[in-house]
Enzyme design. Structure first.
Site, PDB file in Angstrom:
ATOM      1  N   GLU A 172       0.810  -1.239   0.000  1.00  0.00           N
ATOM      2  CA  GLU A 172       0.000   0.000   0.000  1.00  0.00           C
ATOM      3  C   GLU A 172       0.842   1.288   0.000  1.00  0.00           C
ATOM      4  OE1 GLU A 172      -2.018  -3.086   0.240  1.00  0.00           O
ATOM      5  OE2 GLU A 172      -3.382  -1.404   0.003  1.00  0.00           O
ATOM      6  N   TYR A 174       3.541   2.114   1.969  1.00  0.00           N
ATOM      7  CA  TYR A 174       4.163   2.565   3.221  1.00  0.00           C
ATOM      8  C   TYR A 174       5.691   2.406   3.144  1.00  0.00           C
ATOM      9  CZ  TYR A 174      -0.550   2.846   5.137  1.00  0.00           C
ATOM     10  OH  TYR A 174      -1.858   3.193   5.365  1.00  0.00           O
ATOM     11  N   ARG A 222       3.025  -8.760   4.224  1.00  0.00           N
ATOM     12  CA  ARG A 222       2.062  -8.306   3.200  1.00  0.00           C
ATOM     13  C   ARG A 222       2.841  -7.680   2.061  1.00  0.00           C
ATOM     14  NH1 ARG A 222      -3.598  -5.043   3.752  1.00  0.00           N
ATOM     15  NH2 ARG A 222      -4.223  -5.449   1.618  1.00  0.00           N
ATOM     16  N   HIS A 260      -1.415   3.778  -1.752  1.00  0.00           N
ATOM     17  CA  HIS A 260      -2.530   4.696  -1.463  1.00  0.00           C
ATOM     18  C   HIS A 260      -2.573   5.860  -2.450  1.00  0.00           C
ATOM     19  CE1 HIS A 260      -4.119   2.721   1.950  1.00  0.00           C
ATOM     20  NE2 HIS A 260      -3.079   2.898   2.730  1.00  0.00           N
ATOM     21  N   GLN A 347     -17.719   4.312   2.965  1.00  0.00           N
ATOM     22  CA  GLN A 347     -18.284   5.527   3.551  1.00  0.00           C
ATOM     23  C   GLN A 347     -18.120   5.661   5.061  1.00  0.00           C
ATOM     24  OE1 GLN A 347     -21.847   5.664   0.545  1.00  0.00           O
ATOM     25  NE2 GLN A 347     -22.201   7.162   2.121  1.00  0.00           N
ATOM     26  N   TRP A 579     -12.467  10.711  -5.961  1.00  0.00           N
ATOM     27  CA  TRP A 579     -11.506  10.927  -7.045  1.00  0.00           C
ATOM     28  C   TRP A 579     -11.749   9.941  -8.187  1.00  0.00           C
ATOM     29  CZ3 TRP A 579      -8.412   6.879  -8.495  1.00  0.00           C
ATOM     30  CH2 TRP A 579      -8.283   5.829  -7.574  1.00  0.00           C
TER      31      TRP A 579
END
Ligand code: NAP
Ligand code: SF4
Length: 670
Positions: A172, A174, A222, A260, A347, A579
């Site tokens: 992701e 990091y 991961r 991300h 959400q 987006w």
């Protein structure tokens, strides 16, 4: 005994060997999700209750949200960390409760690197990320060395805390990814300079962790299968990294897709289910240790299919376990039709976390509020009438029945769902139908008296002890000259199929529904290959980071989307998905007009004024998406006490999250 429907998913698996080997009761992993409860020591009981409910629900392995190995690795100021013995002692509360509930739990160690939302952030280089305002400090060689050791110490502390395993977060985008990718690592010391040297950091993290915890303690890593950013890793590099990590002591590979900052959606509703499974299958061909599939897997059927096809050994589902803590137990009892399915809307989970609020779930407002929002059995068996079967009414009716009230649900139309039924017609929101399936089944199981095509009157409600009014909303038709022209339709008429717009369409109002309707109107049929092509996802063996040139879409209609505000269209949409919706509008060639005044509608089309100049948007149909008004006739006619909820209560900015939460809370307080 082998399960007849999910023989692979519900089969135990042993991770590692020796005294620390971990046997999981099934192949379901609750993937790591930051909930916000990790960050405050005083929330530990809430976090414990959150995990315990999922352990009781039968999940094989829970992975916690990310805990930083150093303060500089925090996600935000004073965020969660696992850096000393006191932390380990505090966490024994969590591990003890999960074990007592029959579950297993792993701690995730995550260094945010340049994604840290604070001025202490550090990374391989001093390149600021496009999604955070802080420029990271470039780590010295000594700091890198210290950080690799800090990771290992956190892993050892996790073991002391009673965790059954750890997960090292290497996906992701990091810190670990920031070392691996040329995009973010321009070092020329032993931690950078070539692909091989960029792999040094994660391999050292695993090697030192293994050294500290011995041969058998399970270490999950991961790995990022597809970075989906320019200057990411190639498949060759990913495969080589996996082999080095395996040699350094990884027990299981979990998988991640996309950084991300990637501009390809990876987990939201519009991503086809199981979109990334083939990449996990590819990793499985490379390594000998078990591999776990993840991202956009939300049903036991799909998870079983992936395992049965030999594409993975385990399946990670994070949000689906937020949505339904009893996901596994229901699958096991052949009650999959009762699962409250995650609809990948983000959400109440990711949008909350990115907004510094505690996570929850749109379809399950009890998530992360297990100790606060209780549906306890009622002591007084009262009769409850709920009027309106949109999300608010459905949540109220099922929650009341769950508490033991005798519930009657009145719905004027022939079908359940209200506005939600319209939402599920939007391409990419098909999963919303799962929520209606869930509520429909729940009403059946709980024995709610459902009266469809029945408009309740004040007289009908007279005999009930409690009345909940959830009569919803109706589309607002603004006062524009010509609004009654035959070319005008409401969004409800269009999404329900009652009106089929022509080739050229003007859309009035660019809120969430205006954007959804524009997507609906321009959408062409696409399968998984088309979807990948439209987003520019290519084979990572051929394209760095798995990114290639996007294939243009062929919109089904010419759409002009208009708003009065001068702000960019779609700016108010949700953080983690807005987006992507804005990108689809662009891909679909939707003309966007802002700062408009509506003058009139006639045979020529929609007349507007922008910056003092008059224009005609020539069109066959004008679709009105100008918000909603509450429907409150029944409530106003009642001369008794009643609970008013959902859009009937407040129409402005109504969404299903607020409706379902309010419906549940009102009933919890009865
Ligand atoms: P909304 O977000 O309030 O948008 C309605 C739009 O219509 C406003 O942005 C407004 O823009 C315009 N408008 C309002 N009154 C008008 C009038 N009298 N004449 C002309 N234009 C007018 O409502 P919605 O789009 O119906 O969505 C309802 C709820 O569902 C919202 O809470 C939304 O968050 C949620 N939702 C979200 C998504 C998503 O996030 N993807 C999708 C669907 C629904 P101007 O005043 O600038 O013209
Ligand atoms: Fe899934 Fe939406 Fe719930 Fe998040 S809020 S867990 S995405 S249903």
């Amino acid at each position: 005994m082998t399960h007849p429907t999910y023989p692979h998913l519900l089969e135990p698996i042993t991770l590692g060997a020796g005294p620390d080997a971990l046997t999981l009761r099934n192949r379901v992993v609750m993937g790591s999700m930051h909930t916000g409860l990790e960050d405050h020591p005083w929330d530990i009981d809430k976090l414990t209750a959150f995990f315990t409910e999922r352990a009781r629900g039968g999940v094989g392995l829970i992975i916690t949200g990310g805990y930083a190995p150093t303060k500089r690795g925090w996600l935000k100021p004073f965020a969660s960390e696992m850096t000393n013995r006191l932390h380990a002692i505090r966490h024994q509360r969590i591990t003890g409760a999960v074990h007592e509930a029959g579950g297993a739990i792993a701690l995730q160690v995550l260094h945010a690197g340049r994604y840290g939302y604070h001025p202490l952030s550090q990374s391989a280089s001093d390149k600021k990320s496009p999604i955070t305002p802080f420029k990271p400090h470039a780590m010295s060689s000594k700091e890198v060395d210290h950080t690799a050791t800090a990771f290992a110490k956190s892993v050892a502390l996790a073991r002391k805390a009673g965790y059954d395993a750890v997960e090292i977060m290497g996906s992701e985008g990091y810190l670990i990814n920031q070392f691996l990718a040329a995009r973010t690592n321009d070092r020329d010391d032993e931690w950078g300079g070539s692909a091989a040297r960029r792999m040094h950091f994660p391999v050292e993290v695993v090697r030192r962790s293994r050294e500290l915890v011995g041969d058998d303690f399970p270490i999950v890593y991961r790995i990022s299968l597809l970075d989906l950013v320019e200057g990411g890793q190639t498949w060759e590099e990913t495969a080589e990294l996996a082999l080095h990590l395996q040699a350094a002591g990884v027990t299981v590979f979990n998988t991640g897709i996309g950084w991300h900052e990637a501009r390809v959606p990876t987990i939201i509703t519009q991503v086809p289910r199981g979109a990334w499974r083939s990449y996990t299958a590819r990793l499985k061909q490379v390594v000998d240790v078990p591999v776990c599939a993840s991202n956009r897997i939300n049903t036991p059927e799909l998870a079983e299919d992936i395992l049965a096809a030999g594409e993975a050994d385990l399946v990670s589902m994070a949000r689906p376990l937020l949505a339904d803590p009893a996901f596994v137990a229901k699958a096991m009892d052949e009650r999959a039709d009762e699962i409250n399915t995650c609809i990948a809307c983000n959400q109440a989970c990711l949008d909350h976390v990115f907004d510094n609020q505690r996570a929850s779930c749109l379809v399950n407002p009890r998530a992360c509020h297990e100790t606060e929002l209780l549906l306890t059995p009622t002591m007084r068996k009262q009769t409850v009438a709920v009027v309106g079967a949109g999300p608010a009414g459905l949540a109220a009716a099922t929650s009341a029945a769950e508490r033991g009230f005798a519930v009657t649900l009145f719905e004027k139309s022939p079908a359940l769902g209200g506005q939600f039924r319209l939402a599920m017609a939007v391409p990419g929101k098909e999963d919303f139908a799962e929520t209606l399936r869930y509520f429909t089944r729940r009403l059946e199981v709980l024995g709610v008296d459902v009266r469809l095509s029945t408009e309740a009157s004040a007289d009908d409600l007279a005999g009930f002890d409690q009345v909940v009014v959830a009569t919803g909303v109706e589309p607002r038709m603004p006062d524009i000259p010509g609004i009654d022209h035959p070319s005008v339709a409401s969004y409800a008429e269009v999404l329900s199929g009652a009106v089929v717009p022509g080739r050229r369409v003007a859309v009035i109002g660019a809120g969430g529904i205006g954007v959804d309707v524009s997507v609906f109107l321009t959408h062409e049929h696409e399968d998984l290959d088309d979807w990948m092509a439209h987003w520019g996802v290519g084979d990572p063996a051929l394209h760095v980071g798995g990114l290639t040139e996007a294939k243009p879409r062929t919109p089904a209609r010419e759409v002009t989307l208009i708003q009065r505000k001068a702000t960019p269209i779609g700016i108010g949409l949700a953080k983690t998905s807005g987006w992507a919706h804005r990108a689809v509008l662009k891909q679909s060639g939707v003309t966007q007009v802002r700062g408009a005044t509506y003058d009139r509608i006639d045979d020529a089309g929609l007349h507007i004024t922008v910056d003092g100049a008059s224009h005609v948007v020539e069109c066959d149909t004008v679709v009105v998406c100008a918000g909603q008004d509450s429907v409150r006739g029944l409530y106003d006619a009642l001369d008794r006490e009643a609970h008013l909820i959902g859009g009937a209560d407040v129409a402005a900015e109504l969404d299903a999250k607020r409706a379902i939460k309010q419906g549940t809370e009102v009933v919890a307080a009865l």
